[in-house]
Motif scaffolding. Structure first.
Motif, PDB file in Angstrom:
ATOM      1  N   LEU A   1       0.924  -0.016  -9.913  1.00 35.45           N
ATOM      2  CA  LEU A   1      -0.309  -0.786  -9.998  1.00 35.45           C
ATOM      3  C   LEU A   1      -0.141  -2.060 -10.834  1.00 35.45           C
ATOM      4  O   LEU A   1      -0.951  -2.981 -10.737  1.00 35.45           O
ATOM      5  CB  LEU A   1      -1.433   0.068 -10.580  1.00 35.45           C
ATOM      6  CG  LEU A   1      -1.950   1.195  -9.668  1.00 35.45           C
ATOM      7  CD1 LEU A   1      -2.952   2.069 -10.409  1.00 35.45           C
ATOM      8  CD2 LEU A   1      -2.587   0.615  -8.401  1.00 35.45           C
TER       9      LEU A   1
ATOM     10  N   ILE B   1      -7.516   8.078  -7.359  1.00 33.34           N
ATOM     11  CA  ILE B   1      -6.243   7.408  -7.070  1.00 33.34           C
ATOM     12  C   ILE B   1      -5.105   8.424  -7.007  1.00 33.34           C
ATOM     13  O   ILE B   1      -4.198   8.324  -6.188  1.00 33.34           O
ATOM     14  CB  ILE B   1      -5.957   6.326  -8.136  1.00 33.34           C
ATOM     15  CG1 ILE B   1      -7.037   5.242  -8.067  1.00 33.34           C
ATOM     16  CG2 ILE B   1      -4.564   5.726  -7.951  1.00 33.34           C
ATOM     17  CD1 ILE B   1      -6.922   4.194  -9.162  1.00 33.34           C
TER      18      ILE B   1
ATOM     19  N   TRP C   1      -1.341   5.004  -4.627  1.00 36.55           N
ATOM     20  CA  TRP C   1      -1.986   6.305  -4.776  1.00 36.55           C
ATOM     21  C   TRP C   1      -0.902   7.356  -5.030  1.00 36.55           C
ATOM     22  O   TRP C   1       0.281   7.114  -4.778  1.00 36.55           O
ATOM     23  CB  TRP C   1      -2.742   6.675  -3.494  1.00 36.55           C
ATOM     24  CG  TRP C   1      -4.018   5.924  -3.310  1.00 36.55           C
ATOM     25  CD1 TRP C   1      -5.279   6.325  -3.635  1.00 36.55           C
ATOM     26  CD2 TRP C   1      -4.172   4.617  -2.735  1.00 36.55           C
ATOM     27  NE1 TRP C   1      -6.203   5.354  -3.319  1.00 36.55           N
ATOM     28  CE2 TRP C   1      -5.554   4.299  -2.764  1.00 36.55           C
ATOM     29  CE3 TRP C   1      -3.274   3.681  -2.216  1.00 36.55           C
ATOM     30  CZ2 TRP C   1      -6.053   3.088  -2.287  1.00 36.55           C
ATOM     31  CZ3 TRP C   1      -3.766   2.469  -1.756  1.00 36.55           C
ATOM     32  CH2 TRP C   1      -5.142   2.189  -1.786  1.00 36.55           C
TER      33      TRP C   1
ATOM     34  N   GLU D   1      -1.283  -1.892  -3.984  1.00 39.14           N
ATOM     35  CA  GLU D   1      -2.184  -0.748  -4.125  1.00 39.14           C
ATOM     36  C   GLU D   1      -1.332   0.515  -4.142  1.00 39.14           C
ATOM     37  O   GLU D   1      -0.351   0.611  -3.410  1.00 39.14           O
ATOM     38  CB  GLU D   1      -3.166  -0.688  -2.955  1.00 39.14           C
ATOM     39  CG  GLU D   1      -4.078  -1.906  -2.821  1.00 39.14           C
ATOM     40  CD  GLU D   1      -4.984  -1.791  -1.611  1.00 39.14           C
ATOM     41  OE1 GLU D   1      -5.380  -0.659  -1.261  1.00 39.14           O
ATOM     42  OE2 GLU D   1      -5.271  -2.828  -0.990  1.00 39.14           O
TER      43      GLU D   1
ATOM     44  N   LYS E   1       0.859  -1.182   0.000  1.00 40.86           N
ATOM     45  CA  LYS E   1       0.000   0.000   0.000  1.00 40.86           C
ATOM     46  C   LYS E   1       0.899   1.238   0.000  1.00 40.86           C
ATOM     47  O   LYS E   1       1.453   1.612   1.030  1.00 40.86           O
ATOM     48  CB  LYS E   1      -0.924   0.000   1.226  1.00 40.86           C
ATOM     49  CG  LYS E   1      -2.064   1.012   1.120  1.00 40.86           C
ATOM     50  CD  LYS E   1      -3.064   0.810   2.258  1.00 40.86           C
ATOM     51  CE  LYS E   1      -4.247   1.761   2.104  1.00 40.86           C
ATOM     52  NZ  LYS E   1      -5.238   1.589   3.190  1.00 40.86           N
TER      53      LYS E   1
END
Length: 261
Positions: free
Chosen positions: A109, A139, A117, A115, A93
């Motif tokens: 990704l 995102i 962002w 995950e 993450k």
């Protein structure tokens, strides 16, 4: 550096060119000697100017090689396999902060069980369709990192920052870096350019409002100590081991810090 300007000055001074004074003083008594001296002096001057011109050309060629500049955001994409070996499960993450974050997030990704962002520090004026899609989905966010980040503590396992901090003054760094460490649960990775490097995008000046300030590792270490941020020694060792087994030559400084809890 080219010495051509000095050559021009010496030509203007006349007496600074070898043998010119002798040429004038003995022109009447020894014509053949004077002609010989003139030829030698002319050859020396031409050779000097040619040398200066060559140096200048070399400088221009060196600058042309730097036109692309250094992008630590591009560096992030190159070292994703190394970061995976360094941080293992902490790569599940991730928050990336920096210009061109859409490209980094897209690359992350693609990794299995990851995950990702991103925070883009300035407006996306020329974003492509893929980047606009990431923004539309939430995102990737466009946010001024001089202000508190819109995330709770430990929201991400790992936070990676590239290029963005080079444009902040110490006044804002004192607030922004602890914020970045606050939203990480396992670690914070900062990639910054080396002093003397040319940035990849000169056009960023108009967006950031100030040129990049590329700081030495000594400056950064002192800053981390002043802001109560600790080096992640375990991550540093793993990163160095992974680099030693990979044909990777760093173009940016990489700092591994513990999260701020």
């Amino acid at each position: 550096m080219s010495r051509r300007p000095n050559a021009t000055r010496r030509i203007g001074d006349g007496g600074s060119i070898p043998f010119v004074g002798t040429l004038h003083s003995r022109a009447q008594t020894s014509p053949l000697l004077s002609i010989g001296i003139f030829v030698v002096g002319a050859l020396l001057v031409v050779g000097y100017l040619y040398h200066g011109s060559g140096s200048r050309s070399g400088d221009i060629n060196s600058l042309s090689r730097l036109e692309g500049g250094v992008s630590c955001t591009l560096e992030v994409q190159k070292i994703i396999p190394i970061l995976k070996k360094t941080y293992g499960d902490s790569m599940k993450k991730i928050l990336h902060v920096g210009p061109e974050t859409c490209s980094v997030v897209s690359q992350l990704l693609k990794q299995e069980d990851t995950e990702a962002w991103g925070i883009e520090p300035y407006e996306l004026d020329d974003a492509d369709a893929s980047c606009k899609s990431l923004v539309r989905k939430g995102i990737v966010r466009v946010a001024d990192i001089k202000f508190p980040l819109p995330y709770r503590p430990k929201t991400f396992s790992l936070v990676i920052v590239s290029d963005a901090l080079d444009y902040l003054s110490p006044k804002y760094l004192n607030k922004t870096v602890p914020q970045l460490a606050r939203v990480a649960s396992d670690g914070l990775v900062i990639l910054s350019g080396y002093p003397g490097q040319q940035r990849a995008k000169v056009s960023e000046l108009s967006k950031w409002g100030r040129p990049a300030k590329l700081r030495s590792s000594t400056w950064w270490i002192r800053f981390f100590i002043q802001t109560s941020l600790e080096e992640n020694e375990s991550a540093v060792k793993k990163f160095e081991q992974a680099v030693s087994k990979n044909p990777y030559k760093s173009a940016c400084q990489a700092f591994h810090l513990k999260p701020l809890h």
